[in-house]
Write an enzyme that holds these catalytic residues in place. Sequence first.
Site, short mmCIF file in Angstrom:
data_model
loop_
_atom_site.label_atom_id
_atom_site.label_comp_id
_atom_site.label_asym_id
_atom_site.label_seq_id
_atom_site.Cartn_x
_atom_site.Cartn_y
_atom_site.Cartn_z
N GLY A 1 2.48 -0.97 4.40
CA GLY A 1 2.58 0.45 4.07
C GLY A 1 4.04 0.88 3.94
O GLY A 1 4.67 0.71 2.92
N GLY A 2 4.58 1.39 5.04
CA GLY A 2 5.93 1.98 5.02
C GLY A 2 6.98 1.10 4.37
O GLY A 2 7.76 1.57 3.52
N ASN B 1 0.86 -1.19 0.00
CA ASN B 1 0.00 0.00 0.00
C ASN B 1 0.90 1.23 0.00
O ASN B 1 1.41 1.63 1.04
CB ASN B 1 -0.91 0.00 1.24
CG ASN B 1 -1.78 1.24 1.28
OD1 ASN B 1 -1.95 1.94 0.28
ND2 ASN B 1 -2.34 1.53 2.44
N TRP B 2 1.04 1.82 -1.17
CA TRP B 2 1.96 2.97 -1.29
C TRP B 2 1.36 4.25 -0.71
O TRP B 2 2.04 5.25 -0.59
CB TRP B 2 2.30 3.20 -2.75
CG TRP B 2 3.27 2.21 -3.33
CD1 TRP B 2 3.98 1.26 -2.66
CD2 TRP B 2 3.63 2.08 -4.71
NE1 TRP B 2 4.77 0.56 -3.53
CE2 TRP B 2 4.57 1.04 -4.80
CE3 TRP B 2 3.26 2.75 -5.89
CZ2 TRP B 2 5.15 0.65 -6.02
CZ3 TRP B 2 3.81 2.36 -7.08
CH2 TRP B 2 4.75 1.32 -7.16
N LYS B 3 0.07 4.24 -0.44
CA LYS B 3 -0.61 5.46 0.02
C LYS B 3 -0.33 6.60 -0.97
O LYS B 3 -0.23 6.34 -2.17
CB LYS B 3 -0.18 5.81 1.45
CG LYS B 3 -0.21 4.60 2.37
CD LYS B 3 -0.08 4.95 3.82
CE LYS B 3 0.06 3.66 4.64
NZ LYS B 3 -0.18 3.85 6.05
N GLU C 1 -6.22 -4.72 10.18
CA GLU C 1 -5.25 -3.65 10.39
C GLU C 1 -5.57 -2.90 11.69
O GLU C 1 -6.35 -1.94 11.67
CB GLU C 1 -5.30 -2.68 9.21
CG GLU C 1 -4.90 -3.31 7.89
CD GLU C 1 -4.08 -2.35 7.06
OE1 GLU C 1 -2.98 -2.74 6.65
OE2 GLU C 1 -4.52 -1.21 6.86
N SER D 1 2.73 -2.12 10.43
CA SER D 1 4.18 -2.13 10.70
C SER D 1 4.82 -3.48 10.40
O SER D 1 5.76 -3.88 11.08
CB SER D 1 4.47 -1.67 12.14
OG SER D 1 4.00 -0.34 12.33
N GLY E 1 1.69 2.42 10.71
CA GLY E 1 2.64 3.51 10.59
C GLY E 1 3.27 3.91 11.92
O GLY E 1 3.91 4.96 12.01
N GLU F 1 -7.16 5.08 7.19
CA GLU F 1 -6.89 6.49 6.88
C GLU F 1 -8.06 7.10 6.13
O GLU F 1 -8.36 8.29 6.30
CB GLU F 1 -5.57 6.61 6.08
CG GLU F 1 -4.38 6.35 6.98
CD GLU F 1 -3.15 5.82 6.27
OE1 GLU F 1 -3.08 5.86 5.03
OE2 GLU F 1 -2.24 5.33 6.98
N HIS G 1 -9.76 1.52 4.18
CA HIS G 1 -8.52 1.71 4.94
C HIS G 1 -8.78 2.70 6.08
O HIS G 1 -9.54 3.65 5.92
CB HIS G 1 -7.41 2.24 4.02
CG HIS G 1 -6.06 2.19 4.65
ND1 HIS G 1 -5.64 3.15 5.55
CD2 HIS G 1 -5.06 1.29 4.55
CE1 HIS G 1 -4.42 2.83 5.97
NE2 HIS G 1 -4.04 1.72 5.38
#
Length: 250
Positions: free
Chosen positions: A233-234, A11-13, A168, A212, A174, A98, A96
Site C-alpha cells: 500500500g503506502g 495497491n494505490w487505494k 494481510e 507495511s 497502514g 478496507e 481487501h
Amino acid sequence: MPERTPYIAANWKMNKTVAEAAEFIDTLLPRIAATQADVVVCAPFTALTAVVERRYGTAVKVAAQNMHEEASGAFTGEVSAPMLVELDVEAVVLGHSERRQFFGETDEVLARKVPAALAADLEPILCVGESEAARDGGETEEVLERQLQADLAAVEAADLERVVVAYEPIWAIGTGRTATPEQAQEACAFIRDVLRARGAAADRVRILYGGSMKPANAAELLALPDVDGGLIGGASLDPEDFAAIVEASG
Ligand code: PEP
C-alpha cells in the site's frame, strides 16, 4: 516443487489522478525493465486506462481494486468484470480489509465475486487476514480458514491455482507495524495447507504478504519459503520505493 514467479503488487487505494498515475508508470518502467517478477499495479478505476496504455510490452500487469459480481444491471456506481476486461485489465483485488470494514464486503459476496472474476478471465487477488484481537486471542488460523473456505467455496479445485491470495493481517496495514518473518511465514504456509486440503495444486498458488512492506523489510519477507510476493500500500505510492521492493524480490 514448481518455481513460483514472484508477484509484487502496488495497491494505490484511492490515490493518484490520471496525470499522477502516468508519471508514476513512466518513472517505474525503466527501473524494473530487467525484472523477472510479475509486477502488478492496482489502480483506481479512473486511472486504469492510463496505466494500461503505458505498460503494453512491459512486465507490468494492471488490476482493479474491486468489481461487482454481476456482468451488468441496476447496480449504480459499480463496475463489472467484463468492463474491466474490455480495458485490458488482467486482475482484481477482492476482499481487501478496507472494503470488508468500510464497505460491508462480506464473505458471502466474495463467494460470488471470486468465481465471477475467474469466469471473466480476471486474476483474483483475494485478501484475507486477522484483526489484532483475533491474533491476540490465538484465532489467526481459524479466521484465515473461515475466510478462505467461504470466499473460495464456489471455486473448482482445478481453478484454485488461478487465484492469488494475499495474507494481510489487519493490524499491519497502514500502521507501520509489519508482521515478523515468523508470523508471515507461518500464516502463508497455513494458507497453502488450507488450499492443498481443498484440492488445489497448492505449490503453484502465489501467496503474498501485505502489511507495511517497504524497501527496508521487503528482502527478508520475500525470501520466506511460502511468501511469493507482496501487496504493498503506502510504499507503492513512490515509484522508487516500489521499484526497490520489486528488486528485492530477486
Ligand atoms: C494494503 O493496503 O494492502 C497494504 C498492505 O497497505 P500498507 O502497505 O500501507 O500497509
